[in-house]
Scaffold this active site. Structure first.
Site, PDB file in Angstrom:
ATOM      1  N   GLY A 163       0.812  -1.214   0.000  1.00  0.00           N
ATOM      2  CA  GLY A 163       0.000   0.000   0.000  1.00  0.00           C
ATOM      3  C   GLY A 163       0.842   1.260   0.000  1.00  0.00           C
ATOM      4  CB  CYS A 164      -0.330   4.740   0.342  1.00  0.00           C
ATOM      5  SG  CYS A 164      -1.620   4.625  -0.915  1.00  0.00           S
ATOM      6  CG  PHE A 165       3.265   1.767   4.471  1.00  0.00           C
ATOM      7  CD1 PHE A 165       4.389   0.950   4.423  1.00  0.00           C
ATOM      8  CD2 PHE A 165       2.031   1.174   4.708  1.00  0.00           C
ATOM      9  CE1 PHE A 165       4.283  -0.432   4.587  1.00  0.00           C
ATOM     10  CE2 PHE A 165       1.914  -0.202   4.881  1.00  0.00           C
ATOM     11  CZ  PHE A 165       3.049  -1.004   4.818  1.00  0.00           C
TER      12      PHE A 165
END
Length: 389
Positions: A163-165
């Protein structure tokens, strides 16, 4: 006889990991955000949902995004009507696309990074590949190794479904690989394609609609290595320290689930509030050892999850508006490309710094922070030191 200690000492690099080159790529299909609601509701056969369309139009208008790039075209979606429904079995069709397209887009970015680096690709010792979609065996790391013609002995690491991290995660991993393997040159690739998350609108799941308003496709690649060769390699940033933490009371704040219908996206809590409330703690932990407590003295690269996150972080830390300038620029030009975003921002920052004749790659400043935010809620914090432009 050599001792283990002597072997260990010989394995370690002398200096810190540095970013030696950056490359980015997007699919050719560009979509204008202002007209996207018309396109989206038409292609998903949802034009009768007028109230929902008005809501979506407001989401898109408030998104601070001008345009996005997407692999999915109208032609592809017409061939796969199940992908246009809200919840129709479509995983096979989605998988068939992304297992091919993710390594391909990653290759485009990698070729640019390798060209800028200027060294033969045979000198790449490690490959870290990151994508939120398209789990397969052998993975996208293997496919990219074949596409680029890397050595079969390249040491590969595949990161799926983070995901986005994860743009922060790959820097953390690349730092450890480069500093603990003398002479290592790590190719890092983040390649993200929204074909697994695209779906039609639902009146009862507005969080899914938020994703449809924000996500875009893109790939970014960097070369990371310690002890750059003088006159041969041109380091851009030093990766000084890294940290990862799970925010308190944030269970289920951002979730994604792999289902027969593709990857479903869920926002359950006040994500901007959770991030802005906890961000200073991460900054203090990262910068106290350096004697830095003025957050406006840093250059900033923050994952642009959405405009509300950036606004609340800016307000909470009393950041000057220009601090998140590079971050907001990438959000407006590309949307939220998950893990690839922070590397796009890194590229934007060093380019603008050079164009403006500033003395360092970090907008003329010496120290900076790179943040990844994503499911968990997980926060990656990377301390960067800029170098001369």
């Amino acid at each position: 006889m050599v001792t283990v200690e002597e072997v260990r000492k010989a394995q370690r690099a002398e200096g810190p990991a540095t970013v030696l080159a950056i490359g980015t790529a997007t699919p050719p299909n560009c979509l204008d955000q202002s007209t996207y609601p018309d396109y989206y509701f038409r292609i998903t056969n949802s034009e009768h949902k007028t109230e929902l369309k008005e809501k979506f139009q407001r989401m898109c208008d408030k998104s601070m995004i001008k345009k996005r790039y997407m692999y999915l075209t109208e032609e592809i979606l017409k061939e796969h009507p199940n992908m246009c429904a809200y919840m129709a079995p479509s995983l096979d069709a989605r998988q068939d696309m992304v297992v091919v397209e993710i390594p391909k887009l990653g290759k485009e970015a990698a070729v640019k990074a390798i060209k800028e680096w200027g060294q033969p690709k045979s000198k790449i010792t490690h490959l870290v590949f990151c994508t939120t979609s398209g789990v397969d065996m052998p993975g996208a790391d293997y496919q990219l190794t074949k596409l680029l013609g890397l050595r079969p002995s390249v040491k590969r690491l595949m990161m799926y479904q983070q995901g986005c991290f994860a743009g922060g995660t790959v820097l953390r991993l690349a730092k450890d690989l480069a500093e603990n393997n003398r002479g290592a040159r790590v190719l890092v690739v983040c390649s993200e394609i929204t074909a697994v998350t695209f779906r039609g609108p639902s009146d009862t799941h507005l969080d899914s609609l938020v994703g449809q308003a924000l996500f875009g496709d893109g790939a970014a690649a960097i070369i990371v290595g310690a002890d750059p060769l003088p006159e041969v390699e041109k380091p851009l940033f030093e990766v000084v320290s890294t940290a990862q933490t799970i925010l308190p009371d944030s269970d289920g704040a951002i979730d994604g689930h792999l289902r027969e219908v593709g990857v479903t996206f869920h926002l359950l809590k006040d994500v901007p509030g959770l991030i802005s409330k906890n961000i200073e703690k991460s900054l203090v932990e990262a910068f106290q050892p350096l004697g830095i407590s003025d957050w406006n003295s840093l250059f900033w690269i923050a994952h642009p999850g959405g405009p509300a996150i950036l606004d609340q972080v800016e307000e909470k830390l009393a950041l000057k508006p220009e601090k998140l300038g590079a971050t907001r620029h990438v959000l407006s030009e590309y949307g939220n490309m998950s893990s690839a975003c922070v590397l796009f921002i890194l590229d934007e920052m060093r380019r603008k710094s050079a164009e403006k004749g500033l003395k360092t790659t970090g907008e003329g400043l010496d120290w900076g922070v790179l943040f990844g935010f994503g499911p968990g809620l997980t926060v990656e914090t990377v301390v960067l030191h800029s170098l001369t432009t």
